[in-house]
Design a protein around this motif. Structure first.
Motif, PDB file in Angstrom:
ATOM      1  N   ARG A   5     -69.092   0.622  23.692  1.00  0.00           N
ATOM      2  CA  ARG A   5     -67.940   0.505  24.591  1.00  0.00           C
ATOM      3  C   ARG A   5     -68.306   0.936  26.003  1.00  0.00           C
TER       4      ARG A   5
ATOM      5  N   ASP B  19     -72.279   0.033  15.256  1.00  0.00           N
ATOM      6  CA  ASP B  19     -71.273  -1.005  15.479  1.00  0.00           C
ATOM      7  C   ASP B  19     -71.979  -2.311  15.847  1.00  0.00           C
TER       8      ASP B  19
ATOM      9  N   SER C 290     -70.351  -1.722  27.620  1.00  0.00           N
ATOM     10  CA  SER C 290     -69.500  -2.869  27.933  1.00  0.00           C
ATOM     11  C   SER C 290     -68.697  -2.620  29.202  1.00  0.00           C
TER      12      SER C 290
ATOM     13  N   GLU D 242     -71.188  -5.476  15.250  1.00  0.00           N
ATOM     14  CA  GLU D 242     -70.377  -6.562  15.806  1.00  0.00           C
ATOM     15  C   GLU D 242     -70.078  -6.342  17.285  1.00  0.00           C
ATOM     16  N   SER D 243     -69.757  -5.119  17.677  1.00  0.00           N
ATOM     17  CA  SER D 243     -69.466  -4.845  19.086  1.00  0.00           C
ATOM     18  C   SER D 243     -70.707  -5.072  19.944  1.00  0.00           C
ATOM     19  N   TYR D 244     -71.863  -4.731  19.397  1.00  0.00           N
ATOM     20  CA  TYR D 244     -73.104  -4.995  20.155  1.00  0.00           C
ATOM     21  C   TYR D 244     -73.299  -6.495  20.353  1.00  0.00           C
TER      22      TYR D 244
ATOM     23  N   ARG E 270     -71.057  -8.766  20.455  1.00  0.00           N
ATOM     24  CA  ARG E 270     -70.072  -9.278  21.411  1.00  0.00           C
ATOM     25  C   ARG E 270     -70.469  -8.919  22.851  1.00  0.00           C
ATOM     26  N   LEU E 271     -71.077  -7.762  23.021  1.00  0.00           N
ATOM     27  CA  LEU E 271     -71.554  -7.393  24.354  1.00  0.00           C
ATOM     28  C   LEU E 271     -72.669  -8.334  24.790  1.00  0.00           C
TER      29      LEU E 271
ATOM     30  N   THR F 197     -69.760   2.945  18.194  1.00  0.00           N
ATOM     31  CA  THR F 197     -68.670   2.211  18.851  1.00  0.00           C
ATOM     32  C   THR F 197     -68.458   2.724  20.266  1.00  0.00           C
TER      33      THR F 197
ATOM     34  N   GLU G 133     -70.902  -9.952  10.375  1.00  0.00           N
ATOM     35  CA  GLU G 133     -70.711  -9.772  11.812  1.00  0.00           C
ATOM     36  C   GLU G 133     -71.246 -10.971  12.600  1.00  0.00           C
TER      37      GLU G 133
END
Length: 1226
Positions: free
Chosen positions: A332, A384, A335, A386-388, A390-391, A328, A425
Motif C-alpha cells: 500500500r 499480499d 502504491s 494480489e496487491s503486488y 495490481r501495483l 499489505t 491471484e
C-alpha cells in the motif's frame, strides 16, 4: 628550484588565469607549472598551497591539492616510509581544516586525494602478516601499523566529529572509496582486493555483529576506532535529519550525501546490521514523505533497490527486509508513492519522471522473489501477492511506454510458468492484464506529437533508431502477453475480443476505419483500426498455443471443437467486414490468412479466405489515381501475393485437392493482363509450393512446368545479348530509348531534370519501360523459386535431398549468367565506362547511380520534405533517372539474394570449379563506383551467407580460394574510407554549409554501418568470446584452415588490427572479443606470427587503452593485451621491448615494477590491474573529462551489478536482461 617555489607557483597561476596576460606569458607559465610536477618536493608545495592558513584563494588551494594528487598517482611507490607518512598527515590536516563554506569541488578533491592514498597503503601490514604465516597470530609492529595507516578510521572519526563541512567530506570519502573498491574497475584497488573489502566491512559493521559472523582477527581489528561501526552512525544521523525540516537545504543536503554513500555499500554490508539500524524504515520514510526533496526520493529508491536485489544467505534477514515489503501495508505504501507521481501535469517534470522510472524499476525488481519454491528464502505466508500484482499492473498501464515496458518481461515470464499463472491471484488479474495489453497495440511511432506517450518518448530517446528498436520490442512483449493469456483462458479471450471489436466498430473512429477510402498512417482511424487486427492475430496465436499446451485428454477434443466454432465465427465476421482503404485492407488480408492454421482441416472458410486473397491480389487501380496512391495499391497487391504463398505453406494438402482448378484460375489471371510480370511470380510460386509440399504424384512434372521457363529465360537471345557487354546491358535497360526521348525534348547535360516536367509521351515511355523492367532479367523469379522451395525444410531430409536433385542441374548452368549480370551492374556504376557516351547521356547515367537516403538526426531535410520531393520528382524527367537507378539497385539486390539462396543448396554452388574467384571478380572486380551501401549489402547478403552455409567438406577448397581474395580487399576498402573521414574531420573549419555537413555525416554513418557488417563477417568466420558462443563444425573447419594458412591468417590479423583502431567503439569492442577468442590458437606456434602480433596487435591494443574514445572497450582490450603479453613474454624479451618503445615517457623502474607484479600475480585479473596501473600513469585527464568518465563508468558498473543480481535493467529488452531467468524457468 629555489626555496621560494610556492611564491613562483602562485605567480604562475596568476598569469595563467589573468585575462590580460599575453599568450606568450600564459604559455610560459603553463610550461613552468608542468615542469614542477617532476620535482621531489611537489607534495610539500601542494600542501603549502592548499593549506587554508596561508590565505590563498580557492584556485590556488585546488591547484595545490592537484599537485599532491599528481605526486601520489605517479610516484607513491617510490616514497620511503617517512615521506609516505608525511604526505598522509598533510592530507589529514587539510581535510580537518576544510571550512564549512568551502566549495563542493574542494571537498571532492580532498576526498579523491584521501582515497588515492588509502587504496595504496591502508592495511598493508595485513599482507605482510599473511606472508609471514598465520596473520591473526602475528603481532604488528608500530612502524608497520603506521605504514599501513592503521589509524585511518580514527582520522575519519575525527572528521565526523569536527565540523559540518568535514562531516560532509567524510561521507564523500567513503562513497568514493566504496565506488573504487566495489563498483569501478580501479587497477589500484583491484591489486589489493584481498585486503580492502575486509577493512571496509570491518569499519562499517559494528563489532558485536562482526563477532557473530566472523572469527575475530586482531590485526584487522587494529584498523577500527570504535565498536559502533559507520553504518550505525550514518543510520542514526539519517534518522535525525529525516525528523528535521525537509525544506531546509542543509538538512536535505546531508540526507542526500548519506544516501549516496549508503547506495554504494548496501549490496555488500551484513544484512543483520541493516536490520539492527532499522534502515528499511528510514529509507521508506525518505520516499513516503510528501515534502521530501525529489533527489532524496530518487536516492532512497536506489538504496531500496540495492536491498531488494542483493543476495541473502540468512532467511531471517530476507524475511525482515524483503518479506516486509510484501505485506499489505508495504505494498500500500509503495502504491501511494507511485500514484502520487504517475500523472504528469501540463508539462512533464523531468526530475519527477526520473524518480518515477527508478521507483517502477525497484517495484518490478521485487518480482524475482515471487517464484521461491526452489529457494532457501521464502516470502512470508501473509505476503499480499494480489496487491503486488495490481501495483505492477498499474505501472504497466502508465502512459509512458518506458515505464510500462519495465514490467512486460515480468508478465510474460509469470504467464509462461504454469504453477505461477494458475494461482488464484494471477487468474483474477488476467482479464485486466489482457485489457491493458490490448490498449497497447498502437504504433507509437505514428501517433500525433501531442499524445502524452509521444511526449514521454521524446524525453526518453535522442534518436529515432533507438526509439524504433525499443518500440519494436515493446510491441513484441505486448503481443506475447495477449498470446499467452489467451492460451491460458481461451474462452474468455475470445469473448473479450468479440466485445472489444463490437465496441470499436460501433464508435465513430471504427466506422471511419471501415468506410474511408483513403487513410494515412498518422490518422487515428488507421492506427486504432490496425491495432484491432494486430490483437486478432495475437489471439489466434494464443489459440494455436493452447492446442499444444492443453494436454487434458478427457475434454480436449470437445474444447477444441467449441473453440474452432468460435474462431470460425470470428473469421466469418472479419471476412464480412468491408474495408475500403488500401492500407487497412492490406492488414485485413494478412489477418485473415492467420486463421488458416486453425481452420485448414475443419472449415471451408479458409477457401473463401483464399478466394478473397486472390481477388485483392488483382485489386483494380482506380481511375485518375495519383502516383503515390498507385504505389499504395501496388504494395497491397504485392502483399496479397506474399499471403498467397503463406497459405500454400500452411495448407498444401487441402490445396492439393483443388490444384488443377487453381492452375486454371491463375492461368486466367496471368493471361488477362491484370498483373505485371513482377506480380506474376508470386502466383507461380504459390503453385510451386503447393506442388512441392503436398503429396501430389506428378511433383517433378509440375516443378519443371513452373521453373523451367524462368531458367530457360537466362539463355534467351535478348538476355544473353544484354549480359554480353555494358553497351547492350544499357540498351536492355532502355537507356537508348530514354536518350532519344531526351533529345526530342532538347535535354542537355546541364538541364535540371527536377524542373523538366513530364509530358504525355514521357508518361507513355515511362509506363512502357516500367513494364519492361519487371521482366528484364529472370533474377527475381529464380531467387523466389529457390528460396520458397527450400523454406522450412530440414536440411538433410529426404524432401530436401529430392529438391537438390531438381535444382542442381538447373542452377549450375546459369551461375555464370548470374555472375555476369552482377559484373555488368558493377561496371555500370564506374564513370570510366561511360566516357564514350554523349554528355547528356553521361549526365543521365550519373543521376541513375545516385543513392538518396533520409537519416534521422543527419539529414537536414525533414522526412516529410524528403518524401514530398520524391513525389514531386514523379512528375518530372528525373523520374526516369530514379526509376532506372531503382531498377538497377533492385536487380543487384536480387542477385545478392539469389546467391544467398543458392548457397543453401548444399554443395550446388560450392563444388563449381573456381567459383570463389569467379564470384569475387563479379562483385568486386570493378568497384570504382560501388557505394558503401552496396558494399554493406553485398557483405551481409552474399559473403556472410556463403560462410554460414558452406558445407564442412567444401571449406578447404572454397574458403581457401575465397578468403585470400576477400580479406585484403575489405581491409583496403575500410582503411581508404576511414582515412577519408579522418581527413574531412581534420579539415572542417566551421565554414561549411548545412548541406555539406549533412553529406559528410551521412558518409560517416554509412561507413560505420559498413564497418559493423565487416565485423560481423569476421565473427561468422571464427566466432567471438562470449558466454554463449559455441563453435559450429563449419567454424572449427574455417579456424583450422585459417590458422594453418599464412595467406589467410596474415590478412585476417591485419584486418582485426585495423578494425580495433577505427573510431567506432562498438566495432573495436567486438573485434577485441574476436582476438581474445583466437589468442590461444595463433600464439606461440610461429615466430613470424608472434612477431606480427607484437608489432601490430599489441600496438593497436595499446592505442585503444590510451585513448578515452574507446573507454567502453578498455576492459576487454586490457584483458586481450595482458593475455597476449604474458604469452609472448614467456618466449622472449621482445614484447617488453615493444611495450617500452610504445611508452617512452615511462622510466625503466615502472616496467621493472610491472614485470615483478606479473610474476607474482596469481590471476589474470590481477595481471590486468597491473597493466592498467602502468598505463594510468600516462593519462593526464582534465578534471571535467575525468568526472564525466567516472560518472559513465559508475552507471555501467551499476548496470552490470544489477544484471548480475538478475535485476531489472534500464533497458528491459536486453537479450540476457534482468528478468530473463526471473523464475528459473526450464
Amino acid at each position: 628550484m629555489d626555496t621560494n617555489a610556492v611564491s613562483q607557483i602562485v605567480s604562475a597561476l596568476s598569469v595563467v588565469h589573468a585575462p590580460k596576460s599575453t599568450n606568450d606569458a600564459r604559455r610560459e607559465a603553463q610550461v613552468f607549472l608542468e615542469r614542477i610536477k617532476q620535482e621531489e618536493e611537489l607534495p610539500f608545495w601542494g600542501y603549502q598551497l592548499a593549506l587554508p592558513d596561508n590565505g590563498h584563494d580557492f584556485i590556488v588551494r585546488y591547484f595545490g591539492l592537484s599537485l599532491i594528487y599528481n605526486s601520489v598517482s605517479h610516484k607513491y611507490a617510490l616514497y620511503d616510509s617517512q615521506k609516505a607518512i608525511a604526505v598522509r598527515h598533510w592530507i589529514v590536516e587539510l581535510a580537518n581544516k576544510l571550512g564549512d563554506a568551502d566549495p563542493h569541488y574542494m571537498k571532492e578533491k580532498i576526498a579523491d586525494l584521501w582515497v588515492s592514498v588509502a587504496k595504496r597503503c591502508w592495511g598493508n601490514f595485513l599482507i605482510l602478516a599473511a606472508a609471514a604465516g598465520d596473520d591473526a597470530a602475528i603481532t604488528i609492529s608500530a612502524q608497520n601499523a603506521a605504514d599501513g595507516w592503521s589509524d585511518m578510521d580514527a582520522n575519519l572519526l575525527a572528521l565526523w566529529n569536527n565540523t559540518k563541512g568535514t562531516r560532509e567530506l567524510l561521507l564523500i570519502i567513503f562513497r568514493t572509496l566504496f565506488e573504487d573498491i566495489y563498483l569501478l574497475d580501479d587497477p589500484i584497488a583491484a591489486k589489493r582486493s584481498n585486503v580492502l573489502p575486509a577493512l571496509c566491512s570491518e569499519v562499517v559493521t559494528s563489532e558485536e555483529i562482526l563477532n557473530q559472523h566472523y572469527e575475530v582477527n586482531q590485526n584487522v581489528r587494529l584498523c577500527r576506532a570504535s565498536t559502533e561501526g559507520w553504518l550505525h552512525r550514518w543510520a542514526e544521523f539519517l534518522g535525525v535529519c529525516l525528523q528535521g525540516d525537509a525544506e531546509d537545504a542543509e538538512t536535505t543536503g546531508y540526507i542526500a550525501k548519506i544516501l549516496e554513500t549508503l547506495k554504494t555499500c548496501l549490496h555488500w554490508v551484513i544484512p543483520t546490521m541493516v536490520r539492527q539500524e532499522n534502515l528499511l524504515e528510514k529509507l521508506s520514510t525518505g520516499i513516503l514523505m510528501a515534502s521530501t526533496n525529489i533527489k532524496v526520493k530518487t536516492l532512497a529508491t536506489d538504496c531500496l533497490h540495492s536491498l531488494f536485489t542483493r543476495v541473502y544467505s540468512n532467511p531471517a534477514d530476507f524475511e525482515a527486509i524483503v518479506g516486509s515489503v510484501f505485506t499489505t501495508e508495504g505494498i500500500r505504501s509503495l502504491s501511494q508513492v507511485f500514484h502520487a507521481v504517475e500523472a504528469p501535469g501540463e508539462t512533464i517534470d523531468e526530475q519527477q519522471y526520473v524518480f518515477l522510472k527508478k521507483l517502477v524499476e525497484m517495484v518490478v525488481s521485487l518480482s524475482e522473489h515471487l517464484n521461491n519454491a526452489s529457494r532457501a528464502n521464502q516470502l512470508p505466508k501473509n505476503a499480499d501477492f494480489e496487491s503486488y500484482l495490481r501495483l505492477v499492473l498499474a505501472t504497466t498501464n502508465h502512459e509512458s511506454v518506458i515505464v510500462s515496458g519495465l514490467s512486460l518481461q515480468f508478465w510474460t515470464s509469470l504467464l509462461r510458468i504454469d504453477d505461477m499463472s494458475q494461482k488464484p491471484e494471477v487468474q483474477t488479474i488476467l482479464p485486466e492484464l489482457l485489457e491493458c495489453a490490448g490498449n497497447r497495440f498502437l504504433n507509437y511511432e505514428d501517433i500525433s506529437d501531442d499524445h502524452i506517450a509521444k511526449r514521454y518518448l521524446e524525453l526518453d530517446f535522442d534518436s529515432h533508431s533507438d526509439s524504433h528498436s525499443f518500440l519494436s520490442n515493446y510491441k513484441r512483449f505486448i503481443d506475447d502477453i495477449v498470446r499467452i493469456t489467451v492460451c491460458k483462458q481461451p474462452e474468455h479471450g475470445l469473448a473479450w475480443l468479440e466485445n472489444r471489436l463490437n465496441m470499436f466498430f460501433s464508435l465513430e473512429i471504427g466506422q471511419k476505419a471501415m468506410t474511408s477510402t483513403k487513410l494515412t498512417i498518422h490518422e487515428d482511424a488507421y492506427i486504432y483500426g490496425f491495432a484491432q487486427f494486430s490483437i486478432i492475430e495475437a489471439l489466434l496465436k494464443g489459440i494455436s498455443r493452447w492446442r499444444i499446451w492443453y494436454t487434458t485428454a478427457e475434454d480436449k477434443e470437445q474444447k477444441q471443437e467449441q473453440l474452432n466454432k468460435q474462431v470460425e465465427s470470428l473469421g466469418e465476421r472479419l471476412l464480412a467486414l468491408t474495408i475500403n482503404d488500401p492500407l487497412t485492407l492490406r492488414k485485413q488480408i494478412q489477418t485473415l490468412v492467420q486463421f488458416a492454421p486453425l481452420l485448414k482441416d475443419t472449415s471451408s472458410l479458409v477457401f473463401r479466405i483464399l478466394e478473397r486473397t486472390l481477388h485483392v491480389a488483382t485489386y483494380e487501380y482506380p481511375g485518375s489515381i495519383s502516383d503515390e496512391d498507385k504505389e499504395i495499391v501496388r504494395d497491397l497487391r504485392t502483399s496479397c501475393g506474399t499471403e498467397l504463398n503463406r497459405l500454400a505453406y500452411i495448407m498444401p494438402e487441402s490445396l492439393r485437392l483443388i490444384l488443377d482448378d487453381l492452375e486454371n484460375v491463375i492461368a486466367t489471371i496471368l493471361t488477362s493482363n491484370k498483373v505485371s510480370e513482377h506480380e506474376s511470380v508470386s502466383f507461380k510460386s504459390f503453385l510451386l509450393i503447393v506442388a512441392l509440399r503436398s503429396n501430389i504424384e506428378d511433383k517433378h512434372r509440375r516443378f519443371a512446368q513452373i521453373v523451367d521457363p524462368e531458367i530457360a529465360a537466362w539463355a534467351a537471345p535478348e538476355t544473353m545479348k544484354g549480359l554480353s557487354d555494358l553497351h547492350w546491358f544499357m540498351e536492355r535497360l532502355g537507356i537508348v530509348k530514354i536518350a532519344e526521348y531526351f533529345r526530342s525534348r532538347n535535354i542537355t547535360a546541364n538541364t535540371n531534370l527536377l524542373e523538366a516536367q513530364m509530358d504525355e509521351r514521357g508518361r507513355e515511355l515511362r509506363s512502357e519501360l516500367k513494364s519492361h523492367w519487371s521482366s528484364i532479367f529472370p533474377i527475381r523469379a529464380t531467387r523466389i523459386f529457390v528460396q520458397y522451395s527450400i523454406e522450412r525444410i530440414e536440411r538433410g531430409s529426404d524432401e530436401f535431398l529430392d529438391l537438390l536433385l531438381l535444382w542442381k542441374p538447373r542452377i549450375q548452368p546459369i551461375l555464370p549468367h548470374i555472375l555476369q549480370l552482377m559484373s555488368q551492374i558493377q561496371a555500370y556504376h564506374n564513370p570510366e565506362n561511360w566516357k564514350d557516351l554523349p554528355e547528356e547521356v553521361q549526365s543521365f547515367v550519373r543521376y541513375t547511380t545516385l543513392e538518396r537516403f533520409w537519416q534521422e538526426g543527419i539529414s537536414i531535410q525533414s522526412k516529410e520534405s524528403f518524401m514530398d520531393e520524391n513525389v514531386r520528382a514523379m512528375h518530372t524527367l528525373r523520374d526516369f533517372a530514379d526509376s532506372v537507378g531503382h531498377s538497377i539497385r533492385y536487380t543487384r539486390e536480387y542477385v545478392f539474394l539469389t546467391i544467398a539462396s543458392i548457397s543453401q543448396l548444399d554443395d550446388t554452388f560450392y563444388e563449381v570449379p573456381n567459383i570463389a574467384s569467379l564470384l569475387w571478380n563479379a562483385v568486386a572486380g570493378d568497384t570504382s563506383g560501388v557505394t558503401m551501401h552496396s558494399w554493406r549489402h553485398m557483405i551481409n547478403l552474399v559473403l556472410r551467407n556463403l560462410v554460414k552455409n558452406c558445407p564442412v567438406s567444401q571449406v578447404a577448397s572454397f574458403m581457401g580460394e575465397l578468403l585470400p581474395l576477400v580479406l585484403p580487399q575489405l581491409d583496403a576498402l575500410l582503411m581508404q574510407r576511414w582515412e577519408k573521414i579522418y581527413e574531412i574531420g581534420l579539415k572542417l573549419d566551421g565554414t561549411e554549409d548545412d548541406q555539406a555537413l549533412s553529406e559528410e555525416m551521412m558518409e560517416e554513418h554509412m561507413l560505420r554501418q559498413l564497418t559493423y557488417v565487416v565485423d560481423r563477417f569476421i565473427i561468422d568466420l571464427v566466432g567471438q568470446l562470449s558466454s554463449r558462443c559455441t563453435l559450429s563444425d563449419r567454424q572449427k573447419a574455417i579456424r583450422k584452415l585459417m590458422f594453418n594458412e599464412a595467406t589467410i591468417l596474415a590478412p585476417f590479423l591485419q584486418l582485426c588490427c585495423h578494425l580495433i583502431l577505427v573510431k567506432d567503439s562498438k566495432c573495436c569492442f567486438n573485434t577485441v572479443l574476436v582476438v581474445r577468442f583466437i589468442m590461444d590458437e595463433v600464439t606461440l606456434k610461429d615466430d613470424e606470427v608472434d612477431k606480427y602480433l607484437c608489432d601490430h596487435l599489441m600496438k593497436a591494443l595499446l592505442s585503444v587503452l590510451t585513448d578515452d574514445y574507446f573507454a567502453d572497450a578498455h576492459s576487454e582490450a586490457a584483458y586481450a593485451l595482458i593475455t597476449l603479453y604474458v604469452k609472448l613474454r614467456s618466449k622472449s624479451n621482445y614484447p617488453l621491448r615493444v611495450l617500452s618503445e610504445q611508452l617512452p615517457s615511462l622510466p625503466s623502474s615502472k616496467f621493472a615494477q610491472f614485470e615483478n607484479t606479473l610474476a607474482t600475480s596469481s590471476s589474470l585479473r590481477l595481471q590486468r590491474s597491473a597493466l592498467l596501473e602502468l598505463l594510468a600513469t600516462l593519462k593526464e585527464k582534465d578534471e571535467g573529462s575525468a568526472k564525466q568518465q567516472r560518472k559513465k563508468e559508475l552507471e555501467n558498473a551499476s548496470a552490470r551489478r544489477r544484471k548480475k543480481n538478475e535485476d531489472v535493467m534500464d533497458d528491459p529488452y536486453m537479450e540476457n536482461g534482468a528478468l530473463a531467468a526471473l523464475f528459473d524457468e526450464t
